[in-house]
Design a protein around this motif. Sequence first.
Motif, PDB file in Angstrom:
ATOM      1  N   ASP A 171       0.001   9.464   9.775  1.00 23.26           N
ATOM      2  CA  ASP A 171      -0.621  10.345   8.786  1.00 23.26           C
ATOM      3  C   ASP A 171      -2.108  10.073   8.621  1.00 23.26           C
ATOM      4  N   GLY A 172      -2.666   9.204   9.487  1.00 26.97           N
ATOM      5  CA  GLY A 172      -4.108   9.000   9.505  1.00 26.97           C
ATOM      6  C   GLY A 172      -4.605   7.789   8.755  1.00 26.97           C
ATOM      7  N   ASP A 173      -3.750   7.114   7.960  1.00 27.40           N
ATOM      8  CA  ASP A 173      -4.177   5.881   7.309  1.00 27.40           C
ATOM      9  C   ASP A 173      -3.308   4.727   7.782  1.00 27.40           C
ATOM     10  N   GLN A 174      -3.810   3.522   7.631  1.00 25.82           N
ATOM     11  CA  GLN A 174      -3.128   2.351   8.170  1.00 25.82           C
ATOM     12  C   GLN A 174      -2.101   1.795   7.182  1.00 25.82           C
ATOM     13  N   ASP A 175      -0.923   1.523   7.702  1.00 28.61           N
ATOM     14  CA  ASP A 175       0.125   0.836   6.961  1.00 28.61           C
ATOM     15  C   ASP A 175       0.073  -0.646   7.343  1.00 28.61           C
ATOM     16  N   ILE A 176       0.831  -1.465   6.617  1.00 27.12           N
ATOM     17  CA  ILE A 176       0.820  -2.907   6.881  1.00 27.12           C
ATOM     18  C   ILE A 176       2.245  -3.401   7.078  1.00 27.12           C
ATOM     19  N   TYR A 177       2.462  -4.153   8.152  1.00 33.60           N
ATOM     20  CA  TYR A 177       3.746  -4.800   8.409  1.00 33.60           C
ATOM     21  C   TYR A 177       3.505  -6.304   8.426  1.00 33.60           C
ATOM     22  N   THR A 178       4.370  -7.039   7.712  1.00 34.09           N
ATOM     23  CA  THR A 178       4.178  -8.490   7.682  1.00 34.09           C
ATOM     24  C   THR A 178       5.507  -9.217   7.818  1.00 34.09           C
ATOM     25  N   VAL A 179       5.472 -10.316   8.540  1.00 33.04           N
ATOM     26  CA  VAL A 179       6.642 -11.167   8.756  1.00 33.04           C
ATOM     27  C   VAL A 179       6.722 -12.172   7.613  1.00 33.04           C
ATOM     28  N   LEU A 180       7.895 -12.275   6.984  1.00 32.12           N
ATOM     29  CA  LEU A 180       8.086 -13.159   5.836  1.00 32.12           C
ATOM     30  C   LEU A 180       9.128 -14.229   6.136  1.00 32.12           C
ATOM     31  N   GLY A 181       9.030 -15.340   5.435  1.00 30.23           N
ATOM     32  CA  GLY A 181      10.004 -16.415   5.584  1.00 30.23           C
ATOM     33  C   GLY A 181       9.352 -17.732   5.932  1.00 30.23           C
ATOM     34  N   GLY A 182      10.011 -18.834   5.546  1.00 26.58           N
ATOM     35  CA  GLY A 182       9.436 -20.158   5.739  1.00 26.58           C
ATOM     36  C   GLY A 182       9.855 -20.821   7.037  1.00 26.58           C
ATOM     37  N   ALA A 183       9.409 -22.058   7.188  1.00 28.68           N
ATOM     38  CA  ALA A 183       9.619 -22.799   8.433  1.00 28.68           C
ATOM     39  C   ALA A 183      11.006 -23.441   8.513  1.00 28.68           C
ATOM     40  N   TYR A 184      11.587 -23.767   7.360  1.00 28.47           N
ATOM     41  CA  TYR A 184      12.862 -24.479   7.364  1.00 28.47           C
ATOM     42  C   TYR A 184      14.043 -23.514   7.383  1.00 28.47           C
ATOM     43  N   GLU A 185      15.152 -23.986   7.954  1.00 31.09           N
ATOM     44  CA  GLU A 185      16.378 -23.190   7.985  1.00 31.09           C
ATOM     45  C   GLU A 185      16.810 -22.853   6.559  1.00 31.09           C
ATOM     46  N   GLY A 186      17.134 -21.602   6.338  1.00 29.87           N
ATOM     47  CA  GLY A 186      17.529 -21.145   5.021  1.00 29.87           C
ATOM     48  C   GLY A 186      16.398 -20.529   4.217  1.00 29.87           C
ATOM     49  N   ASP A 187      15.168 -20.845   4.582  1.00 28.67           N
ATOM     50  CA  ASP A 187      14.020 -20.282   3.861  1.00 28.67           C
ATOM     51  C   ASP A 187      13.561 -19.006   4.580  1.00 28.67           C
ATOM     52  N   ASN A 188      14.494 -18.056   4.649  1.00 32.34           N
ATOM     53  CA  ASN A 188      14.186 -16.821   5.385  1.00 32.34           C
ATOM     54  C   ASN A 188      14.208 -15.620   4.448  1.00 32.34           C
ATOM     55  N   TYR A 189      13.665 -14.501   4.944  1.00 33.33           N
ATOM     56  CA  TYR A 189      13.592 -13.289   4.139  1.00 33.33           C
ATOM     57  C   TYR A 189      13.303 -12.118   5.073  1.00 33.33           C
ATOM     58  N   PRO A 190      13.796 -10.909   4.753  1.00 33.24           N
ATOM     59  CA  PRO A 190      13.484  -9.747   5.603  1.00 33.24           C
ATOM     60  C   PRO A 190      11.975  -9.476   5.627  1.00 33.24           C
ATOM     61  N   ASN A 191      11.495  -8.984   6.748  1.00 35.59           N
ATOM     62  CA  ASN A 191      10.088  -8.590   6.848  1.00 35.59           C
ATOM     63  C   ASN A 191       9.845  -7.361   5.985  1.00 35.59           C
ATOM     64  N   ILE A 192       8.587  -7.043   5.774  1.00 31.97           N
ATOM     65  CA  ILE A 192       8.270  -5.946   4.853  1.00 31.97           C
ATOM     66  C   ILE A 192       7.233  -5.001   5.450  1.00 31.97           C
ATOM     67  N   CYS A 193       7.408  -3.716   5.157  1.00 32.51           N
ATOM     68  CA  CYS A 193       6.449  -2.688   5.568  1.00 32.51           C
ATOM     69  C   CYS A 193       5.871  -2.034   4.321  1.00 32.51           C
ATOM     70  N   PHE A 194       4.557  -2.066   4.175  1.00 30.57           N
ATOM     71  CA  PHE A 194       3.879  -1.374   3.088  1.00 30.57           C
ATOM     72  C   PHE A 194       3.375  -0.033   3.614  1.00 30.57           C
ATOM     73  N   GLU A 195       4.035   1.048   3.200  1.00 35.57           N
ATOM     74  CA  GLU A 195       3.594   2.371   3.628  1.00 35.57           C
ATOM     75  C   GLU A 195       2.425   2.821   2.759  1.00 35.57           C
ATOM     76  N   ASN A 196       1.359   3.215   3.408  1.00 36.18           N
ATOM     77  CA  ASN A 196       0.136   3.616   2.721  1.00 36.18           C
ATOM     78  C   ASN A 196       0.216   5.081   2.312  1.00 36.18           C
ATOM     79  N   PRO A 197      -0.022   5.408   1.036  1.00 35.21           N
ATOM     80  CA  PRO A 197      -0.079   6.824   0.656  1.00 35.21           C
ATOM     81  C   PRO A 197      -1.271   7.489   1.329  1.00 35.21           C
ATOM     82  N   ILE A 198      -1.211   8.790   1.518  1.00 37.04           N
ATOM     83  CA  ILE A 198      -2.271   9.513   2.220  1.00 37.04           C
ATOM     84  C   ILE A 198      -3.590   9.351   1.481  1.00 37.04           C
TER      85      ILE A 198
END
Length: 312
Positions: A171-198
């Motif tokens: 749509d012409g503007d930049q969105d942001i994708y980021t990888v989330l979660g820590g280094a140790y086993e169990g410290d994990n989390y789904p990644n996230i996408c920030f959709e930019n409004p027009i």
Amino acid sequence: MGGANLLFRNDFGKFKDISKIAGVQGPNFSFPTWFWDVNNDGFIDIFVASYDTSNLKNLAGDFAKEIQGDEVLSNKSKLFINNGDETFSDQSKNYNIDISLYGMGSNFGDLDNDGWLDFYIGTGSPEFTSVIPNRMFRNLDGKSFEEVTSAGGFGHIQKGHGVGFADLDNDGDQDIYTVLGGAYEGDNYPNICFENPISNNNWIILKLEGVESNRSAIGTQLKLDLENGRSIYYSINTGGSFGANSLQAEIGIGSIKLIDTLTIMWPNSKAQIFKRIEGNKKYKLVEGGNKLIEDPYHKIQLTGGEIMHHQN
């Protein structure tokens, strides 16, 4: 970690250490870094995010103190502005980013298509007690930065790593994708996408293909002279370290709808110049080609995209 940073100048295939002369050896405790033109003067500047491993257990305390305006002892991030003569000036305080970021992942892009580069930092440390928000900073006309972490809903408290800016929904503007979660086993989390409004601002997207230069056109320099007399500089690259941006050039041009002159400086061939380019369109160009080819660009609906900065 704990030592001086190094800058090497490529002298026709041989590298020379110019760190001390250039004035870019700090901070000693640092992690992600990148090259960018933060003030749009045609000279590449350097940002170095601090990561003080000697004080990781206190990073949440540092964050709390700094947002209240208190001083901390941890190493601060550095913004080195290019003087144009292979030396740099530390302008971190003037740009309002003289802070202990504890950056693990990072990247830069243009949130609002105003032609000034903003940046996002994934923060944290391996400790389970490390809970601070990831942070977003908006470029104010190349003169300073304001933090928009809360205003834009970017302050996710899970540990942030790889960050990428890209127009994921066309749509012409930049969105942001980021990888989330820590280094140790169990410290994990789904990644996230920030959709930019027009955005209300205009844009242009250029997909360049090298022939004599590398196929991805990495290292190609662009100069956009707008009809209002403003110039915007852009480099084809993957952005900051610990993350990767789109390789197509996604450039905001503010309120202007027409690019008076587009200059493309390829790494391994002559520069190409194009006149009177319409904005809000995507173009393709093969190195050496005589014209920009308009490429249809249709919006893609992301799931849950009706909510501003929604996690998708």
